[in-house]
Scaffold this active site. Sequence first.
Site: not given
Length: 421
Positions: A399, A22-23, A116, A306, A121
């Site tokens: 997600r 995903k990232n 999230c 993560d 951030r």
Amino acid sequence: MDRIAVNGRRRLNGEVAASGAKNSALPILFATLLAEGENILENIPDLADIHSTNNLLATLGCKIQFQDNKCVILRPKIIATEAPYDLVRKMRASILCLGPLVAKEGSAKVSLPGGCAIGARPINFHLEALKKLGAEIKLEEGYVFAKAQRLIGDRVIFDIPTVGGTENILMAATLAKGETVIENAAREPEILDLANCLKGMGAKIEGAGTSKIFVQGVDELKPTNHRIIADRIEVGTLLIAAGLTLGRVKVKNCNPTHLEAFLDKLEESGIKIMKGSDWIEADATQLQKLKPVSITTAPFPGFPTDLQAQFMTLMCVADGTSLIQETIFENRFMHVPELLRMGAKITINSRLASVQGESALFQAATVMATDLRASASLILAGLNAEGTTRVKRIYHLDRGYENLESKLRHLGADVTREKDI
């Protein structure tokens, strides 16, 4: 709304293939804004964040076609440069359309992002970097307004490595006039994957994957074909599942070099790790109890934030005390109260968690997911628990994990998705 039910105490065993990252997929999807024509992206995971990104891209003018084999065809023809709040609020990565839009179209209006709630951030790194390249930036009514007749290459020095900031300025710099040097750049594998995709479009980039990236701007980019790398966080989560069930799990189609710091810690806990060029296997079948291991999260190549919540869950059943220090996000211990409800013994002091592990089992309970990685950590705890654990608010999981419950079932877990009444 759905929830996940886990009937624990089943030893996992078998092989499973990793999904696309995903990232990595999110910034690469936004990178297609830079190149008109037919871009073909392979190994795209089926995730809520991917669909949110594609909805935003469609609003900007992309024609998107899904294929059955995890392939997405994107034909960008930008008709708008505004990323509205209703689309951006669902996902923090939406800010990654800012750099491409300013570089390609000369202007952008992007809502401040959501995502999230794991801590502040700030996007000031993104904005200051774009200012260095000559963009005019202002914030009004919850939106970022940016414009530049053409970006001009310059030297950008980040105070701390920032993945999103590096990605945004890397994409913008590909069409800037002259050379851009990005110092203290993030080094994550997803940065290198984005750079490789941009190079396939004709960008001139050197040093991606190191702390200093050089970008020589070009006048235009062309569409490309690119395959997304494997999701190293999903891989790590599945390997931890082997440890929690004293099982044996092999994850295929992944890159072991993307997880070296994490794999070292798994081995330190007593889990046997075997690796090939594109697979990793975790074997805990010979263990009676896990050893306690302390970790400190850090930017790549350090231990990934993560995977902190999932590793903490593993340490809850180790034989002794582990210290978990979180250095990236200040609110990334929100899974702890839920683990406490399942019998864990964890004490928090600011960003340091002391985990008093026991070889006893977790206690099954109904728990609430607070964010993406917390969701995974609670499902992992349920794999170890006696009885049925139910994890609510599982939309967080959707997600970032593609069909996690079906992959766990394939390995022998009793995991089902239920409607939450």
